[in-house]
Design a protein around this motif. Sequence first.
Motif, PDB file in Angstrom:
ATOM      1  N   ARG A  81       0.816  -1.213   0.000  1.00  5.66           N
ATOM      2  CA  ARG A  81       0.000   0.000   0.000  1.00  5.66           C
ATOM      3  C   ARG A  81       0.849   1.263   0.000  1.00  5.66           C
ATOM      4  O   ARG A  81       0.614   2.185  -0.761  1.00  5.66           O
ATOM      5  N   ASP A  82       1.834   1.305   0.866  1.00  7.08           N
ATOM      6  CA  ASP A  82       2.655   2.499   0.986  1.00  7.08           C
ATOM      7  C   ASP A  82       3.966   2.263   0.240  1.00  7.08           C
ATOM      8  O   ASP A  82       4.954   1.833   0.813  1.00  7.08           O
ATOM      9  N   ASP A  83       3.963   2.559  -1.045  1.00  8.19           N
ATOM     10  CA  ASP A  83       5.115   2.337  -1.908  1.00  8.19           C
ATOM     11  C   ASP A  83       5.988   3.588  -1.929  1.00  8.19           C
ATOM     12  O   ASP A  83       6.052   4.317  -2.904  1.00  8.19           O
ATOM     13  N   THR A  84       6.666   3.836  -0.829  1.00  7.55           N
ATOM     14  CA  THR A  84       7.474   5.047  -0.680  1.00  7.55           C
ATOM     15  C   THR A  84       8.576   5.106  -1.734  1.00  7.55           C
ATOM     16  O   THR A  84       8.761   6.145  -2.380  1.00  7.55           O
ATOM     17  N   LEU A  85       9.292   4.024  -1.917  1.00  5.35           N
ATOM     18  CA  LEU A  85      10.374   4.003  -2.892  1.00  5.35           C
ATOM     19  C   LEU A  85       9.830   4.244  -4.306  1.00  5.35           C
ATOM     20  O   LEU A  85      10.387   5.035  -5.063  1.00  5.35           O
ATOM     21  N   GLY A  86       8.744   3.587  -4.647  1.00  8.21           N
ATOM     22  CA  GLY A  86       8.152   3.765  -5.976  1.00  8.21           C
ATOM     23  C   GLY A  86       7.721   5.198  -6.225  1.00  8.21           C
ATOM     24  O   GLY A  86       7.906   5.744  -7.325  1.00  8.21           O
ATOM     25  N   ARG A  87       7.153   5.824  -5.215  1.00  6.25           N
ATOM     26  CA  ARG A  87       6.737   7.231  -5.355  1.00  6.25           C
ATOM     27  C   ARG A  87       7.940   8.150  -5.548  1.00  6.25           C
ATOM     28  O   ARG A  87       7.908   9.065  -6.359  1.00  6.25           O
TER      29      ARG A  87
END
Length: 108
Positions: A81-87
């Motif tokens: 859900r929280d794709d920090t790296l992808g963002r």
Amino acid sequence: MKKYSAPILPILQRHLSEIGENIRLARLRRRFSASIVAERAGMTRTTLRSIERGDPNVMFGAYARVLLTLGLENDLSLLARDDTLGRKLQDAGLPVKARAPRKPPQNG
């Protein structure tokens, strides 16, 4: 002939073991036997035991059926859900415009 399976990274095995343990604890808190959960999830007790041990060879759908049986199906939406790296990667790849776009000609 034995099927080849790629080796699993230790960090992934730790995560799967933790998920399996969480599933086992959820089953025990509900006071469900392994037989009941396996039957309701449409699998054998051996497969359920593999899930509770975090076996990487068990299909993801089997994990999902057990979560549904335990009333934890909403937890599936929390995965990735929280794709920090992808963002961050997405933001880093956005082009920066040097100037504002042209205004459309006005009809006069």
